[in-house]
Design a protein around this motif. Sequence first.
Motif, PDB file in Angstrom:
ATOM      1  N   TYR A  99     -50.811  55.426  40.087  1.00  0.00           N
ATOM      2  CA  TYR A  99     -50.951  56.892  40.249  1.00  0.00           C
ATOM      3  C   TYR A  99     -50.357  57.318  41.600  1.00  0.00           C
ATOM      4  O   TYR A  99     -49.700  58.353  41.685  1.00  0.00           O
ATOM      5  CB  TYR A  99     -52.430  57.301  40.191  1.00  0.00           C
ATOM      6  CG  TYR A  99     -52.914  57.791  38.841  1.00  0.00           C
ATOM      7  CD1 TYR A  99     -52.766  57.025  37.686  1.00  0.00           C
ATOM      8  CD2 TYR A  99     -53.548  59.020  38.700  1.00  0.00           C
ATOM      9  CE1 TYR A  99     -53.236  57.474  36.451  1.00  0.00           C
ATOM     10  CE2 TYR A  99     -54.016  59.471  37.472  1.00  0.00           C
ATOM     11  CZ  TYR A  99     -53.859  58.693  36.354  1.00  0.00           C
ATOM     12  OH  TYR A  99     -54.333  59.149  35.128  1.00  0.00           O
TER      13      TYR A  99
ATOM     14  N   LEU B 204     -57.274  69.856  27.344  1.00  0.00           N
ATOM     15  CA  LEU B 204     -56.320  70.944  27.513  1.00  0.00           C
ATOM     16  C   LEU B 204     -56.076  71.554  26.137  1.00  0.00           C
ATOM     17  O   LEU B 204     -56.141  70.829  25.141  1.00  0.00           O
ATOM     18  CB  LEU B 204     -55.008  70.402  28.086  1.00  0.00           C
ATOM     19  CG  LEU B 204     -55.051  70.053  29.574  1.00  0.00           C
ATOM     20  CD1 LEU B 204     -53.787  69.299  29.967  1.00  0.00           C
ATOM     21  CD2 LEU B 204     -55.212  71.299  30.417  1.00  0.00           C
TER      22      LEU B 204
ATOM     23  N   SER C 221     -51.025  62.463  34.048  1.00  0.00           N
ATOM     24  CA  SER C 221     -50.190  61.274  33.858  1.00  0.00           C
ATOM     25  C   SER C 221     -50.160  60.860  32.391  1.00  0.00           C
ATOM     26  O   SER C 221     -51.219  60.639  31.781  1.00  0.00           O
ATOM     27  CB  SER C 221     -50.767  60.116  34.694  1.00  0.00           C
ATOM     28  OG  SER C 221     -50.301  58.868  34.225  1.00  0.00           O
TER      29      SER C 221
ATOM     30  N   ASP D 144     -61.077  64.130  29.972  1.00  0.00           N
ATOM     31  CA  ASP D 144     -60.377  63.513  28.842  1.00  0.00           C
ATOM     32  C   ASP D 144     -61.234  63.736  27.596  1.00  0.00           C
ATOM     33  O   ASP D 144     -62.466  63.632  27.674  1.00  0.00           O
ATOM     34  CB  ASP D 144     -60.204  61.999  29.073  1.00  0.00           C
ATOM     35  CG  ASP D 144     -59.127  61.394  28.187  1.00  0.00           C
ATOM     36  OD1 ASP D 144     -58.028  61.095  28.693  1.00  0.00           O
ATOM     37  OD2 ASP D 144     -59.384  61.241  26.961  1.00  0.00           O
TER      38      ASP D 144
ATOM     39  N   ARG E 101     -53.740  53.379  33.671  1.00  0.00           N
ATOM     40  CA  ARG E 101     -52.994  52.914  34.845  1.00  0.00           C
ATOM     41  C   ARG E 101     -53.913  52.755  36.056  1.00  0.00           C
ATOM     42  O   ARG E 101     -55.033  53.253  36.073  1.00  0.00           O
ATOM     43  CB  ARG E 101     -51.843  53.892  35.146  1.00  0.00           C
ATOM     44  CG  ARG E 101     -50.736  53.696  34.162  1.00  0.00           C
ATOM     45  CD  ARG E 101     -49.754  54.811  33.982  1.00  0.00           C
ATOM     46  NE  ARG E 101     -48.950  54.482  32.810  1.00  0.00           N
ATOM     47  CZ  ARG E 101     -49.329  54.699  31.544  1.00  0.00           C
ATOM     48  NH1 ARG E 101     -50.468  55.282  31.285  1.00  0.00           N
ATOM     49  NH2 ARG E 101     -48.574  54.331  30.531  1.00  0.00           N
TER      50      ARG E 101
ATOM     51  N   GLY F 220     -56.522  64.153  31.542  1.00  0.00           N
ATOM     52  CA  GLY F 220     -56.113  63.141  30.566  1.00  0.00           C
ATOM     53  C   GLY F 220     -56.104  61.762  31.217  1.00  0.00           C
ATOM     54  O   GLY F 220     -55.238  60.939  30.941  1.00  0.00           O
TER      55      GLY F 220
ATOM     56  N   TYR G 260     -49.557  62.294  29.472  1.00  0.00           N
ATOM     57  CA  TYR G 260     -50.055  63.095  28.344  1.00  0.00           C
ATOM     58  C   TYR G 260     -49.057  64.214  28.044  1.00  0.00           C
ATOM     59  O   TYR G 260     -48.343  64.152  27.041  1.00  0.00           O
ATOM     60  CB  TYR G 260     -51.485  63.626  28.601  1.00  0.00           C
ATOM     61  CG  TYR G 260     -51.875  64.647  27.565  1.00  0.00           C
ATOM     62  CD1 TYR G 260     -51.944  64.312  26.214  1.00  0.00           C
ATOM     63  CD2 TYR G 260     -52.110  65.986  27.931  1.00  0.00           C
ATOM     64  CE1 TYR G 260     -52.231  65.271  25.245  1.00  0.00           C
ATOM     65  CE2 TYR G 260     -52.400  66.942  26.965  1.00  0.00           C
ATOM     66  CZ  TYR G 260     -52.444  66.577  25.626  1.00  0.00           C
ATOM     67  OH  TYR G 260     -52.721  67.530  24.679  1.00  0.00           O
TER      68      TYR G 260
HETATM   69  C1  SAM Z   1     -51.536  57.487  27.393  1.00  0.00           C
HETATM   70  S1  SAM Z   1     -53.111  58.005  27.895  1.00  0.00           S
HETATM   71  C2  SAM Z   1     -52.859  58.175  29.648  1.00  0.00           C
HETATM   72  C3  SAM Z   1     -54.072  57.785  30.448  1.00  0.00           C
HETATM   73  C4  SAM Z   1     -53.915  57.955  31.968  1.00  0.00           C
HETATM   74  N1  SAM Z   1     -53.592  59.305  32.331  1.00  0.00           N
HETATM   75  C5  SAM Z   1     -52.852  57.044  32.510  1.00  0.00           C
HETATM   76  O1  SAM Z   1     -51.749  57.475  32.824  1.00  0.00           O
HETATM   77  O2  SAM Z   1     -53.128  55.845  32.610  1.00  0.00           O
HETATM   78  C6  SAM Z   1     -53.166  59.696  27.336  1.00  0.00           C
HETATM   79  C7  SAM Z   1     -54.534  60.342  27.518  1.00  0.00           C
HETATM   80  O3  SAM Z   1     -54.457  61.725  27.155  1.00  0.00           O
HETATM   81  C8  SAM Z   1     -55.705  62.079  26.593  1.00  0.00           C
HETATM   82  N2  SAM Z   1     -55.607  63.343  25.859  1.00  0.00           N
HETATM   83  C9  SAM Z   1     -55.341  63.522  24.536  1.00  0.00           C
HETATM   84  N3  SAM Z   1     -55.399  64.834  24.232  1.00  0.00           N
HETATM   85  C10 SAM Z   1     -55.705  65.502  25.379  1.00  0.00           C
HETATM   86  C11 SAM Z   1     -55.923  66.873  25.704  1.00  0.00           C
HETATM   87  N4  SAM Z   1     -55.816  67.858  24.782  1.00  0.00           N
HETATM   88  N5  SAM Z   1     -56.240  67.200  26.985  1.00  0.00           N
HETATM   89  C12 SAM Z   1     -56.337  66.225  27.918  1.00  0.00           C
HETATM   90  N6  SAM Z   1     -56.148  64.908  27.669  1.00  0.00           N
HETATM   91  C13 SAM Z   1     -55.836  64.546  26.422  1.00  0.00           C
HETATM   92  C14 SAM Z   1     -56.023  60.871  25.715  1.00  0.00           C
HETATM   93  O4  SAM Z   1     -57.382  60.835  25.319  1.00  0.00           O
HETATM   94  C15 SAM Z   1     -55.599  59.719  26.619  1.00  0.00           C
HETATM   95  O5  SAM Z   1     -56.667  59.241  27.401  1.00  0.00           O
END
Ligand code: SAM
Length: 225
Positions: A16, A128, A144, A56, A11, A35, A146
């Motif tokens: 945001y 996380l 956002s 991330d 995004r 994330g 996740y």
């Molecule tokens: C749908 S994307 C959202 C990207 C951004 N936050 C946005 O809203 O545009 C979900 C993100 O969560 C990350 N993710 C997956 N497992 C995670 C973890 N355990 N901790 C943090 N981020 C994680 C993924 O790699 C991915 O980039």
Amino acid sequence: MILKNIVPWGRSFKEYKEIFSLSESDLGKSILGCGDGPASFNSELTSQGGNVISIDPSYCFNSQQLQSRISEVYDEVMPQMHTNKDKYIWESIPTVEELGAIRVSAMEKFIADYVQGKKEGRYIEASLPNLTFSDKQFDLALCSHYLFLYSEQVSLNEHIKSLIELCRVAKEVRVYPLLALNGELSPHLSNVMSELNELGFSVSLVNVEYQFQKGATQMLVVKSV
Ligand SMILES: C[S@@+](CC[C@H](N)C(=O)[O-])C[C@H]1O[C@@H](n2cnc3c(N)ncnc32)[C@H](O)[C@@H]1O
């Protein structure tokens, strides 16, 4: 982590800002984007003089790998958006094509900033529920699309551990959306809120300005008291 398994779909800064109701004062704070994937929030806020670190798991990949996966995912997600069009409010983003253009522009900004941002320690590979930052290193942590969204894949216990960890590293935590991938309110939300309340955190649901996925009208705000 396997490149094929990541779904980079990022995004923009404007999104945001609306998603998390970020005021000018919020934007001057020390922020953790949790994330953030290929979102352009970090790149755009940094270019405005902001102070933000994104984490991330996908930041283990280099920019060529992420760019090629972004292109593949774009071709997969766009037809799905056409199919699921009625689950979204097409006002501030008027069409699926416009949505595609906004996402591509955000992800291009991310890719253009990625190498420099990694050098500066603004894009850090981490996942996380365990972060290596110090206690209250950030004023604000944003998560956002996740937590709660992946309620089927991420257990209740991992949600609770992740939020406790975010509250350890930041004075305030905001999470959006509270809906799971099926468009229903996350089955973890009420248990997460009760558990955090019992642990002594201040927990509230706050209406947001952002209107896109139908029913995604609130963010979760958690503060240490
Ligand atoms: C749908 S994307 C959202 C990207 C951004 N936050 C946005 O809203 O545009 C979900 C993100 O969560 C990350 N993710 C997956 N497992 C995670 C973890 N355990 N901790 C943090 N981020 C994680 C993924 O790699 C991915 O980039």
